[in-house]
Enzyme design. Sequence first.
Site, PDB file in Angstrom:
ATOM      1  N   SER A   1      50.797  40.342  41.342  1.00  0.00           N
ATOM      2  CA  SER A   1      49.399  39.916  41.357  1.00  0.00           C
ATOM      3  C   SER A   1      49.136  38.906  40.246  1.00  0.00           C
ATOM      4  O   SER A   1      48.491  37.871  40.460  1.00  0.00           O
ATOM      5  CB  SER A   1      48.494  41.139  41.177  1.00  0.00           C
ATOM      6  OG  SER A   1      47.142  40.742  41.111  1.00  0.00           O
TER       7      SER A   1
ATOM      8  N   GLN B   1      45.897  41.906  31.062  1.00  0.00           N
ATOM      9  CA  GLN B   1      46.501  42.703  32.128  1.00  0.00           C
ATOM     10  C   GLN B   1      47.792  42.094  32.684  1.00  0.00           C
ATOM     11  O   GLN B   1      48.761  42.802  32.955  1.00  0.00           O
ATOM     12  CB  GLN B   1      45.480  42.897  33.257  1.00  0.00           C
ATOM     13  CG  GLN B   1      45.894  43.955  34.235  1.00  0.00           C
ATOM     14  CD  GLN B   1      44.860  44.220  35.301  1.00  0.00           C
ATOM     15  OE1 GLN B   1      45.184  44.726  36.338  1.00  0.00           O
ATOM     16  NE2 GLN B   1      43.613  43.888  35.069  1.00  0.00           N
TER      17      GLN B   1
ATOM     18  N   SER C   1      42.133  40.317  44.626  1.00  0.00           N
ATOM     19  CA  SER C   1      41.718  41.380  43.727  1.00  0.00           C
ATOM     20  C   SER C   1      42.906  41.683  42.827  1.00  0.00           C
ATOM     21  O   SER C   1      43.990  42.022  43.307  1.00  0.00           O
ATOM     22  CB  SER C   1      41.304  42.612  44.534  1.00  0.00           C
ATOM     23  OG  SER C   1      40.717  43.565  43.678  1.00  0.00           O
ATOM     24  N   GLU C   2      42.692  41.562  41.509  1.00  0.00           N
ATOM     25  CA  GLU C   2      43.821  41.552  40.568  1.00  0.00           C
ATOM     26  C   GLU C   2      44.645  42.835  40.568  1.00  0.00           C
ATOM     27  O   GLU C   2      45.776  42.847  40.108  1.00  0.00           O
ATOM     28  CB  GLU C   2      43.307  41.280  39.151  1.00  0.00           C
ATOM     29  CG  GLU C   2      42.455  42.448  38.623  1.00  0.00           C
ATOM     30  CD  GLU C   2      41.772  42.161  37.295  1.00  0.00           C
ATOM     31  OE1 GLU C   2      41.708  41.002  36.876  1.00  0.00           O
ATOM     32  OE2 GLU C   2      41.293  43.131  36.680  1.00  0.00           O
ATOM     33  N   ASN C   3      44.063  43.937  41.093  1.00  0.00           N
ATOM     34  CA  ASN C   3      44.822  45.189  41.127  1.00  0.00           C
ATOM     35  C   ASN C   3      45.850  45.211  42.248  1.00  0.00           C
ATOM     36  O   ASN C   3      46.524  46.227  42.438  1.00  0.00           O
ATOM     37  CB  ASN C   3      43.877  46.394  41.234  1.00  0.00           C
ATOM     38  CG  ASN C   3      42.905  46.288  42.374  1.00  0.00           C
ATOM     39  OD1 ASN C   3      42.380  45.221  42.667  1.00  0.00           O
ATOM     40  ND2 ASN C   3      42.662  47.397  43.046  1.00  0.00           N
TER      41      ASN C   3
END
Lengths: 235, 205
Positions: free
Chosen positions: B78, A102, B36-38
């Site tokens: 992030s 990601q 939180s990676e988002n």
Amino acid sequence: MANKIYPDAAAALDGLLHDGMMIMAGGFGLCGIPEKLIGAIRESGFNALTIVSNNAGIDGAGLGLLLESRQIRKMISSYVGENKLFADLYLKGELELEFNPQGTLAERIRAGGAGVPAFFTKTGVGTLVAEGKELREFDGETYVMERGLIADLAIVHAWKGDREGNLVYRKTARNFNPVMATAGKVTVAEIEQLVEPGEIEPDEIHTPGIFVQRIVHYPTYEKRIEQRTVRKRGA
Amino acid sequence: MPWSRDDMARRAAAELKDGHYVSNFIPPGITVQLQSENGMLGMGPFPFEGEEDPDLINAGKQTITELPTTSYFDSAQSFGMIRGGHIDLSILGAMQVAENGDLANWMIPGRMVKGMGGAMDLVAGVKRVVVLMEHTAKNEPKLLHRCTLPLTGAGVVDTVITDLGVFAIDKKAGTMELIELAPDVSLDEITEKTEASFRVRPGLE
């Protein structure tokens, strides 16, 4: 002042779509996805699309709609676990898949938008992700080279926008949207609130309007929740 | 008696220090900032029923809330936070861990693969990586000389907490040391259920 506002999603995409193109679509899960623009791409019928998006929607929502209509040939994503149709199409060989970690995906998009053709990262060194890619040592550590990514079109969802294309996102619906807005040859934004230039504090703009060529305003969105988790009102 | 899942979580919480920035774990009691990676730092609890906000989710796509300390940012920032070494600790599950700190937790060849999400970035960039897992799967060891599944990261795990005990990994030397046993778990039992080579911390028998 150029008018970037279009009357609806189909009009905002008119002339921009073709078979086999690469499209970046913002969102994390179903949060912050450009749902109106995805719907308009489905209506357009263009296919063999390569879609760059962290996830692939779920059955019946988000990019899941373009999987249903078989318009996607390839996904570049980090996680596609929530979608049964995706697994079926992939196992039948009807869908190509490129997994990126990601952070690598986000950085490839950031780099593409910033004119950086490649960069080095520790992520994925010693794994399948690094196979066939250039490795280099810096200060005694091994890094793998990853390429910047530019798409023919980026579609993003923002909370607030003005006619200049200045955008503000809301909470975790921001996610991939601002970086993708920088990495599309053309970027189309759907917004929830349309305001006049000057109404957004210049210090509070997340995406400067230079990155956004077209805007479409819809006041209401479906905004489906994937995992509704709540707590009890305690004593 | 081996540790229960709650016991394992409590033991994992002992790895946290006040003031830490942490990814992927909800600790009891002390003050840490959860990432939180988002795109959120300072993750709050689940919302009260009726107060769910579709624009506010965690990396598991669950509805959550914000705190007075919360900040939001985009996915590139992030993961800049994660890959740049600004996060103190990440706690993850695993399918296999090797004595040299190799971790496999994202893929079984021949099955439909869901993707690595942010796991490869976390283990490559976060200062300390703690694995929390069952000691065996279907009676097969998960702590191995070398992982047989595709890796998430090479030489990345610092600590492994299982239902039977705790191991510390020296990533530079590529060696593992048993540092704690769960109550009533014998050295013989944990040795039998572990394929990886390990030293035993002096005094632990």
